[in-house]
Design a protein around this motif. Structure first.
Motif, short mmCIF file in Angstrom:
data_model
loop_
_atom_site.label_atom_id
_atom_site.label_comp_id
_atom_site.label_asym_id
_atom_site.label_seq_id
_atom_site.Cartn_x
_atom_site.Cartn_y
_atom_site.Cartn_z
N ILE A 113 0.85 -1.21 0.00
CA ILE A 113 0.00 0.00 0.00
C ILE A 113 0.88 1.25 0.00
O ILE A 113 0.65 2.19 -0.77
N SER A 114 1.93 1.25 0.83
CA SER A 114 2.76 2.46 0.90
C SER A 114 3.44 2.70 -0.45
O SER A 114 3.59 3.83 -0.89
N ILE A 115 3.83 1.62 -1.12
CA ILE A 115 4.49 1.76 -2.44
C ILE A 115 3.50 2.31 -3.47
O ILE A 115 3.78 3.26 -4.20
N LYS A 116 2.32 1.71 -3.48
CA LYS A 116 1.31 2.12 -4.46
C LYS A 116 0.95 3.60 -4.29
O LYS A 116 0.88 4.36 -5.26
N TYR A 117 0.71 4.00 -3.03
CA TYR A 117 0.26 5.38 -2.81
C TYR A 117 1.40 6.39 -2.89
O TYR A 117 1.16 7.58 -2.99
N ALA A 118 2.66 5.90 -2.87
CA ALA A 118 3.78 6.81 -3.10
C ALA A 118 3.83 7.19 -4.58
O ALA A 118 4.57 8.09 -4.97
N GLY A 119 3.07 6.50 -5.41
CA GLY A 119 3.01 6.82 -6.83
C GLY A 119 3.72 5.81 -7.72
O GLY A 119 3.69 5.92 -8.94
N VAL A 120 4.35 4.83 -7.10
CA VAL A 120 5.08 3.82 -7.88
C VAL A 120 4.08 3.01 -8.72
O VAL A 120 3.07 2.54 -8.22
N SER A 121 4.38 2.90 -10.04
CA SER A 121 3.39 2.24 -10.89
C SER A 121 3.61 0.74 -10.95
O SER A 121 2.71 -0.01 -11.30
N CYS A 122 4.83 0.31 -10.61
CA CYS A 122 5.13 -1.11 -10.79
C CYS A 122 6.42 -1.45 -10.06
O CYS A 122 7.32 -0.61 -9.95
N VAL A 123 6.50 -2.66 -9.54
CA VAL A 123 7.77 -3.13 -8.95
C VAL A 123 8.27 -4.29 -9.80
O VAL A 123 7.54 -5.24 -10.07
N ILE A 124 9.55 -4.18 -10.23
CA ILE A 124 10.16 -5.28 -10.98
C ILE A 124 11.26 -5.84 -10.09
O ILE A 124 12.07 -5.09 -9.54
N ALA A 125 11.28 -7.15 -9.91
CA ALA A 125 12.34 -7.75 -9.09
C ALA A 125 12.71 -9.10 -9.68
O ALA A 125 11.97 -9.66 -10.50
N LYS A 126 13.88 -9.60 -9.25
CA LYS A 126 14.26 -10.95 -9.72
C LYS A 126 13.29 -11.96 -9.13
O LYS A 126 12.91 -12.93 -9.78
N SER A 127 12.91 -11.73 -7.88
CA SER A 127 11.88 -12.57 -7.26
C SER A 127 11.25 -11.82 -6.09
O SER A 127 11.84 -10.85 -5.60
N PHE A 128 10.08 -12.27 -5.69
CA PHE A 128 9.36 -11.65 -4.57
C PHE A 128 9.13 -12.67 -3.47
O PHE A 128 8.97 -13.86 -3.75
N ALA A 129 9.13 -12.20 -2.24
CA ALA A 129 8.68 -13.07 -1.16
C ALA A 129 7.21 -13.37 -1.42
O ALA A 129 6.46 -12.49 -1.85
N ARG A 130 6.81 -14.64 -1.19
CA ARG A 130 5.44 -15.07 -1.58
C ARG A 130 4.35 -14.20 -0.97
O ARG A 130 3.37 -13.84 -1.62
N ILE A 131 4.52 -13.90 0.32
CA ILE A 131 3.45 -13.16 0.99
C ILE A 131 3.33 -11.75 0.42
O ILE A 131 2.22 -11.25 0.21
N PHE A 132 4.47 -11.14 0.11
CA PHE A 132 4.42 -9.81 -0.48
C PHE A 132 3.72 -9.87 -1.84
O PHE A 132 2.90 -9.02 -2.19
N TYR A 133 4.08 -10.92 -2.59
CA TYR A 133 3.51 -11.11 -3.92
C TYR A 133 1.98 -11.13 -3.83
O TYR A 133 1.26 -10.43 -4.54
#
Ligand SMILES: CC(C)[C@H](C(=O)O)[C@@H](O)C(=O)O
Ligand SMILES: [Mg+2]
Length: 523
Positions: free
Chosen positions: A72-92
């Motif tokens: 939520i904090s990332i989305k509302y900061a204005g970030v349109s997308c997160v690209i990573a090599k991998s994500f922790a499952r719960i975050f995903y």
């Protein structure tokens, strides 16, 4: 979904505590959370990030404790997308829940440098590095998960799906005489509404009235009743005809089907709006200035009174006959219809007229007592009473004095037919019978057997009953309005025989239905 912005790079194993430090978890206000986004990884990130920017991180982004606050904090900061090599499952999973687009791509993370201009097509998983002129491919997210993101998160997604999925079941009972041909026109209008507004209506036909008697020996077969009970609303054409008038009363279309249907479904309130369409001010037999702009709502009690009281026919010893119809009302029956009338008036021109015969009938005296008491609860609503004979006269003399008329079953039956003539034709008067779980919608007129199959009948009352169905059973105000507006438009050019005027085009029942449906789709 066009996602485009500057890349902000982060290393491996950025945990949820770095994304949103635990000290800020006392709020769930997204705007507050956004102010502290990534604070423990980059203190000034929240100030520098611009709408559309992209976070590019190494492996295992979002590890640590599970908290929706992080995406939520990332989305509302204005970030349109997160690209990573991998994500922790719960975050995903949390990211999808709240509608933050995320993509896994090792090549993108390796190719993109801090500050590169990046654009992302989340559907295809294509990531373009605009600065370097390179493209990378991310693992494609399954379509249904993309839909969750597009809907802005799981909750919205589920809500939208439920809305889309809602299938409204409409029982269609064409009945006798002109019933089938007018019902068909209302279905055209409802289908046009479904198409235009993206609703799903399922229509199921069943026999009722004389048609049912002829086919299966009863005017209200069990299958028909079962269908009604399992539907969301009922559209009825008309029942009755001379052919069945001499059957035993319990087998006639009226007393064997229509009245039981109203009673069994608990439809105690019958709303009959007498509205003069601007184009039809000349169609009434009354002077245009008397009826122009008229908008009366007759609220007729529908499951009590003379219609349902004890009835008897006795053969007397002297060879003559004595017949009895009983007029019975209980407090509760009067209270509920009166309440409905006042509530309706509150949303209209704020006037209620109780029509009765209190100078003669005991039942009317009691109606007056109950309704006058209730009127005291509605100080904003003007209330008056009128004897039914006077009301009949006033309706043709000065009809615009009325807003809501509330009255018993018998008087309501008579006055609503009379009111219909103010509108130009009985063929214009729709009706809604409500009060139970499932509403029933039918024109106020009968089956007109002598016009059956001739395609002369005016289907507008039935079409407008369809509009009432949308309004009262499905709470679809704009859809109901779309039908009413379409009728208003069509009447400027096309007329059925009953409302024909010089200079306009005469159409038959089918053509009228087609013009209205076309107008709904065009509107
Ligand atoms: C057909 C008949 C029984 C019915 C009624 O009297 O209720 C009709 O006239 C009406 O107004 O809906
Ligand atoms: Mg009637």
């Amino acid at each position: 979904m066009g996602l485009k912005g500057k890349a902000w790079k982060f290393g491996a194993d950025i945990d949820t505590d770095a994304i949103i430090p635990a000290r800020y978890l006392n709020t769930s206000d997204p705007v507050e959370l956004a102010k502290h986004c990534m604070e423990d990884a980059d203190t000034s990130f929240a100030q520098k990030v611009q709408p559309g920017d992209v976070i590019v991180a190494d492996k295992n982004f979002g590890c640590g404790s599970s908290r929706e606050h992080a995406p939520i904090s990332i989305k509302y900061a204005g970030v349109s997308c997160v690209i990573a090599k991998s994500f922790a499952r719960i975050f995903y999973r949390n990211a999808f829940n709240i509608g933050l687009p995320i993509l896994e791509s090792t090549e993108a993370v390796e190719g993109i440098d801090e500050g590169n201009e990046v654009s992302v097509n989340a559907e295809t998983g294509t990531i373009t590095n605009v600065t370097k002129g390179e493209t990378y491919q991310a693992t494609v997210v399954p379509p249904f998960m993309q839909q969750i993101i597009a809907a802005g998160g799981l909750i919205n997604y589920v809500a939208e799906r439920m809305k889309v999925k809602k299938m409204y079941k409409i029982a269609v009972l064409p009945g006798d005489g002109i019933g089938p041909e007018i019902t068909e026109q209302a279905l055209k209008a409802l289908k046009a509404v479904a198409e235009h507004f993206g609703h799903e209506f399922q229509f199921t036909e069943a026999l009722v009235g004389g048609a049912a008697y002829d086919a299966v020996g009863h005017p209200l077969p069990k299958e028909t009743l079962d269908l009604c009970y399992s539907s969301d609303a009922i559209l009825l054409g008309a029942v009755g005809g001379d052919k069945w008038a001499d059957l035993p009363p319990e087998l006639t279309p009226e007393r064997g089907a229509l009245l039981p249907l109203r009673k069994l479904l608990g439809l105690y309130a019958n709303l009959r709006p007498a509205v003069v369409f601007p184009a039809l001010a000349n169609a009434s037999t009354l002077k245009p200035e008397v009826v122009e702009g008229l908008d009366i709502m007759v609220v007729r009690e529908l499951t009590g009174g003379l219609y349902f009281g004890e009835k008897k026919r006795e053969d007397l010893p002297d060879g003559t006959v004595r017949v009895t119809d009983t007029l019975v009302y209980t407090t509760e029956e009067i209270v509920r219809i009166a309440r409905l009338a006042f509530e309706l008036a509150a949303k209209r021109r704020k006037k209620v007229t109780l029509v009765d015969k209190a100078n003669v009938l005991e039942s009317s005296r009691y109606w007056r007592e109950v309704v006058a008491n209730m009127a005291a609860e509605y100080p904003d609503i003007e209330f008056n009473t009128m004897y039914v004979d006077n009301a009949a006269m006033q309706l043709v003399k000065m009809p615009k004095q009325f807003d809501v008329i509330v009255t018993d079953n018998m008087f309501g039956d008579i006055l609503s037919d009379q009111a219909s003539q103010l509108t130009g034709s009985l063929g214009m008067l729709a009706s809604a019978s409500i009060g139970g779980k499932i509403g029933l919608y039918e024109p106020s007129h009968g089956s007109a057997p002598k016009y059956a199959g001739l395609k002369r009948a005016n289907p507008i009352a039935t079409v407008m009953s369809g509009a009432m169905l949308l309004r009262y059973s499905f709470d679809m105000e704009k859809e109901a309005k779309a039908i009413e507006d379409a009728v208003t438009e069509v009447l400027k050019k096309y007329r059925t025989r009953d409302i024909m005027e010089e200079g306009l085009q005469l159409v038959n029942t089918d053509e009228m239905g087609d013009r209205i449906a076309e107008q709904i789709l065009a509107g």
